[in-house]
Design a protein around this motif. Structure first.
Motif, PDB file in Angstrom:
ATOM      1  N   LEU A 218       0.823  -1.203   0.000  1.00 16.61           N
ATOM      2  CA  LEU A 218       0.000   0.000   0.000  1.00 16.61           C
ATOM      3  C   LEU A 218       0.864   1.263   0.000  1.00 16.61           C
ATOM      4  CD1 LEU A 218      -2.789  -0.985   2.551  1.00 16.61           C
ATOM      5  CD2 LEU A 218      -2.981  -0.862   0.062  1.00 16.61           C
ATOM      6  N   LYS A 219       1.998   1.190   0.678  1.00 19.04           N
ATOM      7  CA  LYS A 219       2.876   2.350   0.792  1.00 19.04           C
ATOM      8  C   LYS A 219       3.462   2.776  -0.546  1.00 19.04           C
ATOM      9  CE  LYS A 219       6.722   4.062   3.612  1.00 19.04           C
ATOM     10  NZ  LYS A 219       7.775   3.695   4.593  1.00 19.04           N
ATOM     11  N   LYS A 220       3.490   1.870  -1.510  1.00 16.68           N
ATOM     12  CA  LYS A 220       4.009   2.222  -2.826  1.00 16.68           C
ATOM     13  C   LYS A 220       3.104   3.226  -3.543  1.00 16.68           C
ATOM     14  CE  LYS A 220       6.330  -2.235  -3.567  1.00 16.68           C
ATOM     15  NZ  LYS A 220       7.703  -1.717  -3.618  1.00 16.68           N
ATOM     16  N   THR A 221       1.818   3.246  -3.188  1.00 19.80           N
ATOM     17  CA  THR A 221       0.869   4.113  -3.870  1.00 19.80           C
ATOM     18  C   THR A 221       0.283   5.184  -2.950  1.00 19.80           C
ATOM     19  OG1 THR A 221       0.283   2.264  -5.305  1.00 19.80           O
ATOM     20  CG2 THR A 221      -1.204   4.130  -5.309  1.00 19.80           C
ATOM     21  N   TRP A 222       0.081   4.869  -1.675  1.00 18.84           N
ATOM     22  CA  TRP A 222      -0.462   5.830  -0.724  1.00 18.84           C
ATOM     23  C   TRP A 222       0.559   6.084   0.375  1.00 18.84           C
ATOM     24  CZ3 TRP A 222      -3.357   2.024  -3.051  1.00 18.84           C
ATOM     25  CH2 TRP A 222      -4.427   2.471  -3.848  1.00 18.84           C
ATOM     26  N   TYR A 223       0.145   6.808   1.368  1.00 18.66           N
ATOM     27  CA  TYR A 223       1.052   7.069   2.493  1.00 18.66           C
ATOM     28  C   TYR A 223       0.392   6.601   3.786  1.00 18.66           C
ATOM     29  CZ  TYR A 223      -2.009  11.162   2.870  1.00 18.66           C
ATOM     30  OH  TYR A 223      -3.118  11.983   2.956  1.00 18.66           O
ATOM     31  N   GLN A 327      -1.692  10.222 -10.926  1.00 17.36           N
ATOM     32  CA  GLN A 327      -1.048  10.541  -9.649  1.00 17.36           C
ATOM     33  C   GLN A 327      -0.600   9.271  -8.929  1.00 17.36           C
ATOM     34  OE1 GLN A 327      -4.263  12.909  -8.059  1.00 17.36           O
ATOM     35  NE2 GLN A 327      -3.355  14.839  -8.760  1.00 17.36           N
ATOM     36  N   TYR A 328      -1.417   8.225  -8.977  1.00 22.16           N
ATOM     37  CA  TYR A 328      -1.004   6.949  -8.393  1.00 22.16           C
ATOM     38  C   TYR A 328       0.266   6.431  -9.080  1.00 22.16           C
ATOM     39  CZ  TYR A 328      -5.642   6.526  -6.188  1.00 22.16           C
ATOM     40  OH  TYR A 328      -6.773   6.725  -5.427  1.00 22.16           O
ATOM     41  N   ALA A 329       0.277   6.508 -10.405  1.00 16.64           N
ATOM     42  CA  ALA A 329       1.423   5.985 -11.165  1.00 16.64           C
ATOM     43  C   ALA A 329       2.685   6.770 -10.845  1.00 16.64           C
ATOM     44  CB  ALA A 329       1.119   6.048 -12.659  1.00 16.64           C
ATOM     45  N   LEU A 330       2.574   8.085 -10.822  1.00 15.69           N
ATOM     46  CA  LEU A 330       3.741   8.917 -10.533  1.00 15.69           C
ATOM     47  C   LEU A 330       4.237   8.683  -9.104  1.00 15.69           C
ATOM     48  CD1 LEU A 330       2.516  12.199 -12.255  1.00 15.69           C
ATOM     49  CD2 LEU A 330       4.412  10.739 -13.026  1.00 15.69           C
ATOM     50  N   ARG A 331       3.304   8.439  -8.191  1.00 18.30           N
ATOM     51  CA  ARG A 331       3.726   8.146  -6.806  1.00 18.30           C
ATOM     52  C   ARG A 331       4.464   6.811  -6.758  1.00 18.30           C
ATOM     53  NH1 ARG A 331       3.554   9.591  -1.702  1.00 18.30           N
ATOM     54  NH2 ARG A 331       3.399   8.005  -0.096  1.00 18.30           N
ATOM     55  N   GLU A 332       3.966   5.821  -7.493  1.00 21.32           N
ATOM     56  CA  GLU A 332       4.638   4.526  -7.476  1.00 21.32           C
ATOM     57  C   GLU A 332       6.024   4.616  -8.109  1.00 21.32           C
ATOM     58  OE1 GLU A 332       3.629  -0.170  -8.163  1.00 21.32           O
ATOM     59  OE2 GLU A 332       2.103   1.349  -8.525  1.00 21.32           O
ATOM     60  N   LEU A 333       6.212   5.552  -9.008  1.00 22.91           N
ATOM     61  CA  LEU A 333       7.527   5.776  -9.620  1.00 22.91           C
ATOM     62  C   LEU A 333       8.432   6.633  -8.735  1.00 22.91           C
ATOM     63  CD1 LEU A 333       6.454   6.456 -13.313  1.00 22.91           C
ATOM     64  CD2 LEU A 333       7.554   4.387 -12.417  1.00 22.91           C
ATOM     65  N   GLY A 334       7.909   7.067  -7.593  1.00 19.82           N
ATOM     66  CA  GLY A 334       8.700   7.878  -6.674  1.00 19.82           C
ATOM     67  C   GLY A 334       8.760   9.346  -7.058  1.00 19.82           C
ATOM     68  N   MET A 335       7.827   9.806  -7.891  1.00 19.67           N
ATOM     69  CA  MET A 335       7.860  11.180  -8.404  1.00 19.67           C
ATOM     70  C   MET A 335       6.726  12.049  -7.886  1.00 19.67           C
ATOM     71  SD  MET A 335       8.861  10.245 -12.329  1.00 19.67           S
ATOM     72  CE  MET A 335      10.330   9.236 -12.664  1.00 19.67           C
ATOM     73  N   GLN A 361       6.803  16.560 -15.348  1.00 18.44           N
ATOM     74  CA  GLN A 361       8.076  17.063 -15.867  1.00 18.44           C
ATOM     75  C   GLN A 361       9.238  16.185 -15.408  1.00 18.44           C
ATOM     76  OE1 GLN A 361       7.672  21.084 -14.312  1.00 18.44           O
ATOM     77  NE2 GLN A 361       7.422  21.920 -16.394  1.00 18.44           N
ATOM     78  N   THR A 362       9.188  15.764 -14.150  1.00 21.59           N
ATOM     79  CA  THR A 362      10.232  14.867 -13.641  1.00 21.59           C
ATOM     80  C   THR A 362      10.232  13.557 -14.409  1.00 21.59           C
ATOM     81  OG1 THR A 362      10.031  15.828 -11.433  1.00 21.59           O
ATOM     82  CG2 THR A 362      11.104  13.676 -11.596  1.00 21.59           C
ATOM     83  N   PHE A 363       9.046  13.017 -14.674  1.00 22.27           N
ATOM     84  CA  PHE A 363       8.951  11.782 -15.454  1.00 22.27           C
ATOM     85  C   PHE A 363       9.490  12.001 -16.864  1.00 22.27           C
ATOM     86  CE2 PHE A 363       6.521   9.189 -18.500  1.00 22.27           C
ATOM     87  CZ  PHE A 363       6.946   7.925 -18.116  1.00 22.27           C
ATOM     88  N   GLN A 364       9.128  13.101 -17.501  1.00 20.15           N
ATOM     89  CA  GLN A 364       9.589  13.379 -18.854  1.00 20.15           C
ATOM     90  C   GLN A 364      11.110  13.471 -18.911  1.00 20.15           C
ATOM     91  OE1 GLN A 364       7.075  16.847 -19.300  1.00 20.15           O
ATOM     92  NE2 GLN A 364       5.727  15.805 -20.765  1.00 20.15           N
ATOM     93  N   LYS A 365      11.693  14.107 -17.932  1.00 19.61           N
ATOM     94  CA  LYS A 365      13.156  14.207 -17.888  1.00 19.61           C
ATOM     95  C   LYS A 365      13.793  12.832 -17.750  1.00 19.61           C
ATOM     96  CE  LYS A 365      13.158  18.854 -15.849  1.00 19.61           C
ATOM     97  NZ  LYS A 365      13.420  19.649 -14.613  1.00 19.61           N
TER      98      LYS A 365
END
Length: 388
Positions: A218-223, A327-335, A361-365
Motif C-alpha cells: 500500500l505504501k508504494k501508492t499511498w502514504y 497521480q497513483y502511477a507517478l507516486r509509485e515511480l517515486g515522483m 516534468q520529472t517523469f519526462q526528464k
C-alpha cells in the motif's frame, strides 16, 4: 468496527497475478523459516481466505456526504474475492453480500447464541486472569471506542466460526474517520493504517509478516496515516499493533493470521464516486500482491496498477479519473508528490495542478522527453509501457 478513528478497508487485483514471475529482493537476505500457512501454500494445499467487509446495513460505519463505509467495504471485498478466486489454490469466502450476511453466518449467529456467548465469556475471563497475574503485559496502545454489543457479538462469532471452519487468513476491510466534523466536511488527517494483533495475542507472531506485506504494498501508492497517535505506534509500513480489536482476535479468540486494514479516511477525495472504481482497483491489486508476497516470500516486480492513458492531460481545475490514476502511477515511480518550495502538501486529488505538472516534468526528464508538464502522446507512450 469504529475506533475514535472509525475504520474500513478495500481492495482489488489483476487476474493473472498467480502466474507472475517473482524476484527476490536480495541474494543476501536471511532465510527465515516459513510460517505454517506459507508452508501449506508452498505444498500446493488450498488456502482458505476469509474477507470481512467492515460494518453492515445495521451499523454502516463512517460516512462522508453520500459515501458510506459499509458500501465501499462490500464493493471492495467482492472484488478481492473475484480476483483471488482466479487462483485455484485459494478458497475465498466473503462474510456478507448485497442481501446481508451469508446464510452460513446468519444461521450461525442465530442458532449458536448460547455457545457463542459462553465462548466470549470464557475467553474474556481467561484473558483478564492472565493480565491480572502478569502473564500478559499490555503496553500503551491506541484507544478505541467500544463496539456496540450486537457488533461485538457478531465479530466474536466470526472469529469462532472462522476457527471452526479452518480459515488460514482473515482480512477485515475498513475506512478510517476523524472527528469532530460534519458529514459534509473533510477531516484533518489522511492515509492508511494496517492493524495487526499485538504480540501478546495468540496470532500476534504469525500475523506480523502478513501485515507488513500488505502495508509495504500500500505504501508504494499511498502514504501511512498522518494522525499523530497512529504515526507514534506504527512501523515503517504503517502497521499498528493492537490488543483489543475483536477483529484481530482479542481475548485470545483467534490463532490464525488476521489483519484489519483501514485503506484511507472516508473523506479523502480519491474515494469519491467519480474515482472509486479506479481507486478500488489499485487498492485491490496492491492488497492481492501483498498476499502473494506474504505467502511466497518474494517481492514482485509488478506494479500496483495497470492502466492505459489515451488522452492529452494538462493543467486544469477539473477532476478526472485518469488524472487520479496518473497521480497513483507517478507516486509509485517515486515522483509524486514532488518537492515544491512553499507548498506543504500535494494531495491525490484527481486535479492536474502544479504538483502533478511538476511530477510529469520529472517523469519526462527521466525518459529524455521535452519537460513540458503536459501528458503528450510521447509521454503517454512512455507511461503506458510501464503500466500497461
Amino acid at each position: 468496527m469504529k475506533s475514535f478513528v472509525a475504520q474500513t478497508i478495500i481492495v482489488i487485483v489483476c487476474g493473472f497475478l498467480f502466474s507472475l514471475t517473482p524476484s527476490i529482493v536480495s541474494a543476501t537476505d536471511v532465510v527465515v523459516e516459513p510460517e505454517p500457512v506459507q508452508r501449506k501454500y508452498e505444498s500446493g494445499n488450498i488456502i482458505r481466505v476469509l474477507i470481512v467487509p467492515g460494518h453492515d446495513d445495521e451499523f454502516s460505519g463512517a460516512q462522508y456526504g453520500s459515501v458510506v463505509e459499509a458500501d465501499l467495504a462490500l464493493s471492495l471485498g467482492k472484488k478481492i474475492v473475484e480476483k483471488l478466486s482466479i487462483n485455484p489454490q485459494f478458497f475465498v469466502t466473503i462474510t456478507r453480500n448485497d442481501e446481508g450476511y451469508i446464510p452460513e453466518l446468519s444461521d450461525y449467529f442465530l442458532n449458536n447464541e448460547k455457545e457463542i456467548r459462553a465462548f466470549i465469556k470464557d475467553k474474556k475471563k481467561k484473558t483478564a486472569r492472565a493480565i491480572d497475574t502478569g502473564k500478559i503485559i499490555i503496553e500503551d496502545q491506541i484507544t478505541h471506542n467500544d463496539a456496540p454489543s450486537d457488533v461485538a457479538y457478531r465479530l466474536y462469532a466470526i472469529n469462532k466460526w472462522a476457527s471452526e471452519n479452518k480459515y488460514d487468513l482473515i482480512l477485515h476491510i475498513h475506512f478510517n474517520d476523524y472527528w469532530p466534523r460534519s458529514l459534509a466536511t473533510q477531516g484533518e488527517y489522511g492515509g492508511f493504517t494496517v492493524y495487526a494483533p499485538d504480540q501478546a495475542l495468540l496470532n500476534g507472531v504469525v500475523s506480523e509478516s502478513f501485515a507488513d506485506a500488505i502495508g509495504s504494498r500500500l505504501k508504494k501508492t499511498w502514504y501511512p496515516s498522518n494522525l499523530p497517535i497512529e504515526k507514534q505506534f506504527s512501523n515503517e509500513y504503517g502497521v499498528v499493533p493492537d490488543f483489543k480489536l475483536i477483529a484481530l482476535g482479542s481475548n485470545m479468540t483467534l490463532s490464525v493470521p488476521s489483519i484489519l486494514v483501514e485503506y484511507s479516511y472516508i473523506y479523502e477525495p480519491f474515494l469519491g464516486r467519480e474515482f472509486f472504481d479506479e481507486t478500488s482497483t489499485v487498492m485491490a491489486q496492491a492488497t492481492t500482491l501483498g498476499i502473494f508476497e506474504y505467502l511466497q516470500g518474494y517481492v514482485y516486480e509488478s506494479k500496483n496498477l495497470s492502466y492505459e492513458w489515451t488522452s492529452l492531460l494538462s493543467s486544469s481545475p477539473k477532476r478526472k479519473p485518469d488524472i487520479i490514476v496518473l497521480q497513483y502511477a507517478l507516486r509509485e515511480l517515486g515522483m509524486y508528490p514532488p518537492a515544491i518550495p512553499g507548498k506543504e502538501r500535494c494531495p491525490i486529488s484527481g486535479i492536474f495542478g502544479p504538483c502533478t505538472k511538476t511530477a510529469v516534468q520529472t517523469f519526462q526528464k527521466s525518459q529524455q522527453l521535452l519537460a513540458s508538464g503536459v501528458l503528450t502522446p510521447t509521454t503517454r507512450t512512455a507511461l503506458n509501457e510501464l503500466f500497461k
